[in-house]
Design an enzyme around this catalytic site. Structure first.
Site, mmCIF file in Angstrom:
data_model
loop_
_atom_site.group_PDB
_atom_site.id
_atom_site.type_symbol
_atom_site.label_atom_id
_atom_site.label_comp_id
_atom_site.label_asym_id
_atom_site.label_seq_id
_atom_site.Cartn_x
_atom_site.Cartn_y
_atom_site.Cartn_z
ATOM 1 N N HIS A 113 -12.176 0.482 12.599
ATOM 2 C CA HIS A 113 -12.075 1.173 13.904
ATOM 3 C C HIS A 113 -12.804 2.517 13.931
ATOM 4 O O HIS A 113 -13.001 3.086 15.008
ATOM 5 C CB HIS A 113 -10.605 1.430 14.262
ATOM 6 C CG HIS A 113 -9.803 0.182 14.473
ATOM 7 N ND1 HIS A 113 -10.185 -0.803 15.355
ATOM 8 C CD2 HIS A 113 -8.641 -0.252 13.905
ATOM 9 C CE1 HIS A 113 -9.290 -1.785 15.320
ATOM 10 N NE2 HIS A 113 -8.345 -1.477 14.444
ATOM 11 N N ASP B 250 -9.751 -9.512 10.882
ATOM 12 C CA ASP B 250 -8.572 -8.680 11.144
ATOM 13 C C ASP B 250 -8.082 -9.034 12.561
ATOM 14 O O ASP B 250 -8.880 -9.441 13.409
ATOM 15 C CB ASP B 250 -8.992 -7.202 11.069
ATOM 16 C CG ASP B 250 -7.828 -6.238 11.218
ATOM 17 O OD1 ASP B 250 -7.325 -5.757 10.190
ATOM 18 O OD2 ASP B 250 -7.424 -5.962 12.376
ATOM 19 N N ASP C 119 -3.379 -8.708 9.383
ATOM 20 C CA ASP C 119 -2.349 -8.390 10.374
ATOM 21 C C ASP C 119 -2.232 -9.437 11.479
ATOM 22 O O ASP C 119 -1.454 -9.250 12.419
ATOM 23 C CB ASP C 119 -2.553 -6.979 10.953
ATOM 24 C CG ASP C 119 -4.004 -6.675 11.270
ATOM 25 O OD1 ASP C 119 -4.854 -7.583 11.154
ATOM 26 O OD2 ASP C 119 -4.294 -5.519 11.631
HETATM 27 ZN ZN LIG Z 1 -5.885 -4.670 12.411
#
Ligand SMILES: [Zn+2]
Length: 321
Positions: free
Chosen positions: A131, A168, A257
């Site tokens: 990110h 992810d 996740d």
């Molecule tokens: Zn993540």
């Protein structure tokens, strides 16, 4: 015949010193402790070689990040401030060093792949990176590990065409930002649909800009998406796109996740799925990269599910065909 191929894991004890506030924060040192414990008890353990990460140089990181941002990041940590840019991004005095070692752990991994005969490298690092943007920390990420790694592979070893495959649960907005105008780096992300999920980017319509149109591929999945939906996306979109692109090297942004037990996303992947993903990533590396693959740890916050899923991924990756 041995049942597994050798695997190199890049690690550093200082990754545990990046303190995100003492236990309540999901991106905590315990994540790596549990992965370590799980792997030590795994049938894979005899096939694992651990290597210590080196620190990335400022010039490595400046291929993407803005220098004033790096100074600000360093100063914020050393001054004892507890976060940067948003309360999510908790840091401590030791964090800047850990960040340099995290990105350095990816560069060390590439050196092992190119110079030491390793084929499968897992950079078991924190903090994560996908990110982080040019001049901004976001979503527990400070420096974009995968971006710096891709550029290092190009600059240091002359591997021009790089694919970054990011599964992810969240869209890697920073990786997309870095490469969306670059036809030589293909960013592929399978993630929970941005309407429902952080950071709100990664719509299927985002396909790259200017000369980079066609080398960004976003595959958003609806909340509740399961193993079969993930595998369909891989077969129907990712593998054909890679066949057209013909990457010289592949980086996997490996976030865990999307697991059904992980409440950071609404995705419903099983632990077993990560084993299948490992086999499929290894097959792609065999097809395009002489078997060489760099996997970089991103998210994954349910501690037991994270540790079990990492083990399963590595078992799939290293499984002999
Ligand atoms: Zn993540």
């Amino acid at each position: 015949m041995t049942p597994y191929r050798p695997l190199t894991i890049i690690n550093h004890p200082h990754y545990l010193a990046h303190d995100t506030g003492g236990g309540d924060h999901p991106e905590c040192p315990e994540r790596l402790r549990l992965i370590d414990r799980q792997l030590k008890a795994s049938p894979l353990f005899p096939y694992i070689t651990e290597k210590i990460a080196r620190k990335a140089l400022r010039e490595d990181i400046l291929v993407y990040h803005a220098e004033p941002y790096l100074f600000r990041l360093e100063e914020t940590a050393l001054k004892g401030q507890t976060y940067i840019d948003h309360h999510d991004n908790q840091i401590c005095f030791e964090s800047y060093e850990a960040i340099l070692l995290a990105v350095g752990g990816c560069l060390t991994g590439i050196d092992w792949l190119e110079e030491q005969g390793s084929d499968l490298v897992f950079s078991c690092i924190r903090p994560p990176g996908h990110h982080a943007e040019r001049a901004m920390a976001l979503g527990f990420c400070f420096v974009n590990n995968a971006v710096v790694a891709a550029r290092y592979w190009q600059r240091r070893y002359g591997r021009r065409k790089i694919a970054v495959i990011d599964w992810d649960a969240h869209h890697g907005n920073g990786i997309q930002d870095a490469f969306e105008e670059d036809p030589d780096v293909f960013y592929i992300s399978i993630h929970e649909h941005p309407t429902f999920s952080f950071p709100g980017t990664g719509y299927a319509e985002e396909k790259g800009l200017g000369p980079g149109v066609g080398t960004t591929l976003n595959i958003p999945l609806p909340p509740g998406a399961d193993d079969s939906m993930f595998l369909r996306a891989l077969s129907k979109f990712v593998e054909p796109a890679l066949e057209l692109f013909q990457p010289e090297r592949i980086i996997v942004s490996a976030g865990f996740d999307g697991h059904v037990l992980d409440d950071m996303s609404g995705l419903s992947y099983s632990t077993e799925l990560y084993g299948v993903i490992g086999e499929r990533m290894a097959a792609l590396a065999d097809r395009y990269c002489q078997g060489k693959l760099l996997s970089i740890l991103e998210g994954g916050y349910h501690l037991e599910a994270l540790a079990a899923s990492v083990e399963r991924y590595l078992l799939g990756l290293a499984k002999c065909k």
